[in-house]
Design a protein around this motif. Sequence first.
Motif, PDB file in Angstrom:
ATOM      1  N   ILE A 148       0.851  -1.180   0.000  1.00  0.00           N
ATOM      2  CA  ILE A 148       0.000   0.000   0.000  1.00  0.00           C
ATOM      3  C   ILE A 148       0.890   1.235   0.000  1.00  0.00           C
ATOM      4  O   ILE A 148       1.874   1.310   0.736  1.00  0.00           O
ATOM      5  CB  ILE A 148      -0.931   0.003   1.217  1.00  0.00           C
ATOM      6  N   GLY A 149       0.546   2.179  -0.849  1.00  0.00           N
ATOM      7  CA  GLY A 149       1.284   3.426  -0.909  1.00  0.00           C
ATOM      8  C   GLY A 149       0.564   4.401  -1.815  1.00  0.00           C
ATOM      9  O   GLY A 149      -0.585   4.170  -2.202  1.00  0.00           O
ATOM     10  N   GLN A 150       1.221   5.479  -2.164  1.00  0.00           N
ATOM     11  CA  GLN A 150       0.641   6.474  -3.054  1.00  0.00           C
ATOM     12  C   GLN A 150       1.384   6.474  -4.376  1.00  0.00           C
ATOM     13  O   GLN A 150       2.593   6.249  -4.426  1.00  0.00           O
ATOM     14  CB  GLN A 150       0.718   7.862  -2.422  1.00  0.00           C
ATOM     15  N   ASP A 151       0.629   6.732  -5.459  1.00  0.00           N
ATOM     16  CA  ASP A 151       1.274   6.872  -6.757  1.00  0.00           C
ATOM     17  C   ASP A 151       1.829   8.292  -6.879  1.00  0.00           C
ATOM     18  O   ASP A 151       1.715   9.092  -5.949  1.00  0.00           O
ATOM     19  CB  ASP A 151       0.324   6.504  -7.907  1.00  0.00           C
ATOM     20  N   PHE A 169       3.780  -1.375   3.624  1.00  0.00           N
ATOM     21  CA  PHE A 169       3.621   0.007   3.194  1.00  0.00           C
ATOM     22  C   PHE A 169       4.856   0.430   2.411  1.00  0.00           C
ATOM     23  O   PHE A 169       5.983   0.212   2.847  1.00  0.00           O
ATOM     24  CB  PHE A 169       3.378   0.921   4.398  1.00  0.00           C
ATOM     25  N   CYS A 181      -2.657   9.475  -5.379  1.00  0.00           N
ATOM     26  CA  CYS A 181      -3.747   8.513  -5.165  1.00  0.00           C
ATOM     27  C   CYS A 181      -3.222   7.331  -4.355  1.00  0.00           C
ATOM     28  O   CYS A 181      -2.082   6.906  -4.520  1.00  0.00           O
ATOM     29  CB  CYS A 181      -4.283   8.001  -6.500  1.00  0.00           C
ATOM     30  N   TRP A 182      -4.066   6.795  -3.495  1.00  0.00           N
ATOM     31  CA  TRP A 182      -3.676   5.620  -2.715  1.00  0.00           C
ATOM     32  C   TRP A 182      -3.865   4.363  -3.540  1.00  0.00           C
ATOM     33  O   TRP A 182      -4.853   4.205  -4.248  1.00  0.00           O
ATOM     34  CB  TRP A 182      -4.477   5.547  -1.421  1.00  0.00           C
ATOM     35  N   ALA A 231      -7.688   1.783   1.284  1.00  0.00           N
ATOM     36  CA  ALA A 231      -6.718   0.840   0.709  1.00  0.00           C
ATOM     37  C   ALA A 231      -6.422  -0.284   1.704  1.00  0.00           C
ATOM     38  O   ALA A 231      -6.375  -1.459   1.329  1.00  0.00           O
ATOM     39  CB  ALA A 231      -5.440   1.565   0.310  1.00  0.00           C
ATOM     40  N   ALA A 241      -3.342  -0.051  -3.615  1.00  0.00           N
ATOM     41  CA  ALA A 241      -3.092  -1.339  -2.961  1.00  0.00           C
ATOM     42  C   ALA A 241      -2.851  -2.345  -4.076  1.00  0.00           C
ATOM     43  O   ALA A 241      -3.687  -2.497  -4.961  1.00  0.00           O
ATOM     44  CB  ALA A 241      -4.271  -1.773  -2.102  1.00  0.00           C
ATOM     45  N   ASN A 277      -8.456   7.063   0.005  1.00  0.00           N
ATOM     46  CA  ASN A 277      -7.578   7.357   1.127  1.00  0.00           C
ATOM     47  C   ASN A 277      -6.882   6.093   1.611  1.00  0.00           C
ATOM     48  O   ASN A 277      -7.187   4.984   1.166  1.00  0.00           O
ATOM     49  CB  ASN A 277      -8.354   8.042   2.263  1.00  0.00           C
ATOM     50  N   ARG A 278      -5.955   6.283   2.530  1.00  0.00           N
ATOM     51  CA  ARG A 278      -5.150   5.178   3.057  1.00  0.00           C
ATOM     52  C   ARG A 278      -6.027   4.132   3.739  1.00  0.00           C
ATOM     53  O   ARG A 278      -5.828   2.922   3.567  1.00  0.00           O
ATOM     54  CB  ARG A 278      -4.129   5.753   4.038  1.00  0.00           C
ATOM     55  N   ASP A 279      -6.998   4.568   4.530  1.00  0.00           N
ATOM     56  CA  ASP A 279      -7.867   3.630   5.245  1.00  0.00           C
ATOM     57  C   ASP A 279      -8.640   2.725   4.294  1.00  0.00           C
ATOM     58  O   ASP A 279      -8.809   1.537   4.570  1.00  0.00           O
ATOM     59  CB  ASP A 279      -8.836   4.375   6.157  1.00  0.00           C
TER      60      ASP A 279
END
Length: 81
Positions: A26-29, A70, A33-34, A53, A36, A49-51
Amino acid sequence: MPNLSTAVVPSPARPAAARPGLSFTIGQDVSGCWVALESHGIAGGLFRNRDDAIHYAGVEIRNGAGEIRFATGPVAFTAGR
């Protein structure tokens, strides 16, 4: 990075006991954008959002035989071939 054919790809329909351990990153591009992504490219998606994902990855791992990691840098997500 795996080339996924749709924005969200469901895991194969198998009983939880027969499903191999899934591993999600899980991370951001690069645009924030989040993301998974399952390590074998069999599941993944873009999230608000992170939650969201984390929730998605947790549902996919539902039998507990897997892990969520992460990313420390940008995560690449591509859809289509």
